[in-house]
Write a protein that holds these residues in place. Structure first.
Motif, PDB file in Angstrom:
ATOM      1  N   PHE A  29       0.993  -1.098   0.074  1.00  0.00           N
ATOM      2  CA  PHE A  29       0.353   0.139  -0.083  1.00  0.00           C
ATOM      3  C   PHE A  29       1.107   1.390   0.288  1.00  0.00           C
ATOM      4  CE2 PHE A  29      -2.457  -3.284   2.037  1.00  0.00           C
ATOM      5  CZ  PHE A  29      -3.230  -3.366   1.477  1.00  0.00           C
ATOM      6  N   PHE A  38      -2.384   0.577  -4.747  1.00  0.00           N
ATOM      7  CA  PHE A  38      -2.217  -0.850  -3.661  1.00  0.00           C
ATOM      8  C   PHE A  38      -1.798  -2.422  -4.850  1.00  0.00           C
ATOM      9  CE2 PHE A  38      -6.711  -1.539  -5.254  1.00  0.00           C
ATOM     10  CZ  PHE A  38      -6.351  -2.677  -5.841  1.00  0.00           C
ATOM     11  N   PHE A 329      -5.640  -3.596   5.007  1.00  0.00           N
ATOM     12  CA  PHE A 329      -5.441  -1.999   4.488  1.00  0.00           C
ATOM     13  C   PHE A 329      -5.901  -2.183   6.090  1.00  0.00           C
ATOM     14  CE2 PHE A 329      -7.618   1.357   3.163  1.00  0.00           C
ATOM     15  CZ  PHE A 329      -6.448   2.749   3.040  1.00  0.00           C
TER      16      PHE A 329
END
Length: 361
Positions: A29, A38, A329
């Motif tokens: 990321f 990403f 994430f």
């Protein structure tokens, strides 16, 4: 003054209610002035052994001591799988972000519980772990679900709707400058249960359901369930499926193909209703999760939405690992102490940066 890192290497772990295995995704990321980007660098789908699958399925019935013991055992198993994965590809992640496996989800009484002890994952893998993403939101009065919408908002914002077809079908979208998301209906949880009655794990590409016929009475009974009349925020768990939907299926005497065919129509109708009621004409609907591989379900959904929405199926990596990616994430956002649970989605008192951090010892 130290600067916050803008690039992260994270392993995301996801085990869904459909019990089809553990998804592992090693993701990169990067944050810049335009937002987040990403990539999924490596991935693996680890099938559960018949014994572990049965134990996960039965975990809802364990007594407290047995459940806590299994929580630790499953965490150690998760950590071992990550260690195998990192050694195979010679990876050096910043940390692991684990969803765990949901056993109880009853936010109306303040309960959500995902097994897979973070400390055991950390010790078995030798990696820092961030997990338990739902509890804090429920403590703040939220549903603790869905959580994936933060990733839809920041990583997949080019689509009007993001639909995940896992054990449960859930959707995420922007409405009046707020992110809205909720569980629509059971999906693979329902289809796989019916397949299990004839000793099949799942209906490959929807071929069995395609050959069935519509049972109008069953479809009407499913569509009339009270959950579909409730407004969001709302979420579903296995307990609801077991209590409200299973009796209808069990009390319907019909061929397996017809039960599957009718269930497909039920799922597609509920999804179409959810999209249509937003009045977003000419919108795009991104579909991920195991259900995206059910050709008959996708065709049925396209038939029910073609007049107001375009259905989009992405690359195989996104279909298979989007949830693992987004939990990775969520770990990044927790690491940065930024919001990863949205009150507009869950109904909590406030946005929060949720997740508990464990270090190996």
């Amino acid at each position: 003054m130290p600067t916050t890192p803008s690039t992260y290497k994270v392993i995301g772990l996801m085990s869904g209610t459909s019990l089809d295995g553990l998804d592992i995704a090693y993701c990169h990321f990067t944050k810049n002035t335009k937002g987040w980007s990403f990539s999924i660098e490596k991935s693996s789908d680890v099938s559960y052994s018949p014994e572990l699958k049965q134990k996960l399925k039965n975990s809802i019935n364990l007594n407290p001591v047995e459940l806590f013991a299994f929580h630790n055992e499953y965490g150690a198993w998760l950590g071992k799988q990550v260690k195998i994965f990192t050694e195979r590809y010679d990876l050096d992640p910043d940390f692991i972000a684990s969803h765990g496996h949901t056993v109880f989800h009853q936010p109306e009484i303040g309960i959500t519980y995902q097994i897979g002890s973070g400390q055991h994952i950390a010790n078995a893998s030798g990696q820092k772990v961030i997990c338990d993403f739902r509890t804090n939101d429920v403590a703040l009065g939220g549903q603790g679900a869905p959580l994936v919408p933060i990733g839809d908002l920041l990583l997949f914002h080019e689509y009007d709707f993001c639909l995940n077809l896992g054990g449960i079908a859930n959707i995420s979208f922007e409405l009046h400058q707020k992110r809205i998301a909720y569980d629509i209906s059971p999906a693979n949880m329902l289809l796989n249960y019916i397949c299990g009655t004839i000793q099949l794990e799942y209906d490959d590409k929807g071929n069995l359901s395609r050959n069935g016929s519509l049972n109008e009475e069953l479809l009407k009974s499913l569509n009339e369930l009270d959950y579909y009349k409730r407004s969001y925020p709302k979420s579903l768990g296995f307990e609801w499926f077991q209590e409200k939907m299973l009796p209808i299926i069990k009390n319907t005497q019909d061929a397996t193909e017809n039960l599957l065919h009718t269930s497909i129509h039920h799922i597609a109708e509920q999804i179409a209703n959810a999209v249509k009621q937003t009045n977003k004409q000419g919108s795009t609907l991104l579909i991920t999760g195991g259900g995206a591989k059910n050709d008959f379900l996708i065709e049925t959904l396209e038939n029910k939405t073609h007049s107001f929405c375009k259905v989009i199926t992405p690359t195989k990596a996104i279909i298979d690992f989007k949830e693992a990616l987004i939990f990775a994430f969520m770990g990044v956002l927790r690491e940065r102490n930024e919001a990863n649970c949205l009150s507009s989605v869950t109904g909590a008192k406030t946005n929060s940066s949720s997740g508990v951090i464990y270090h190996p010892s």
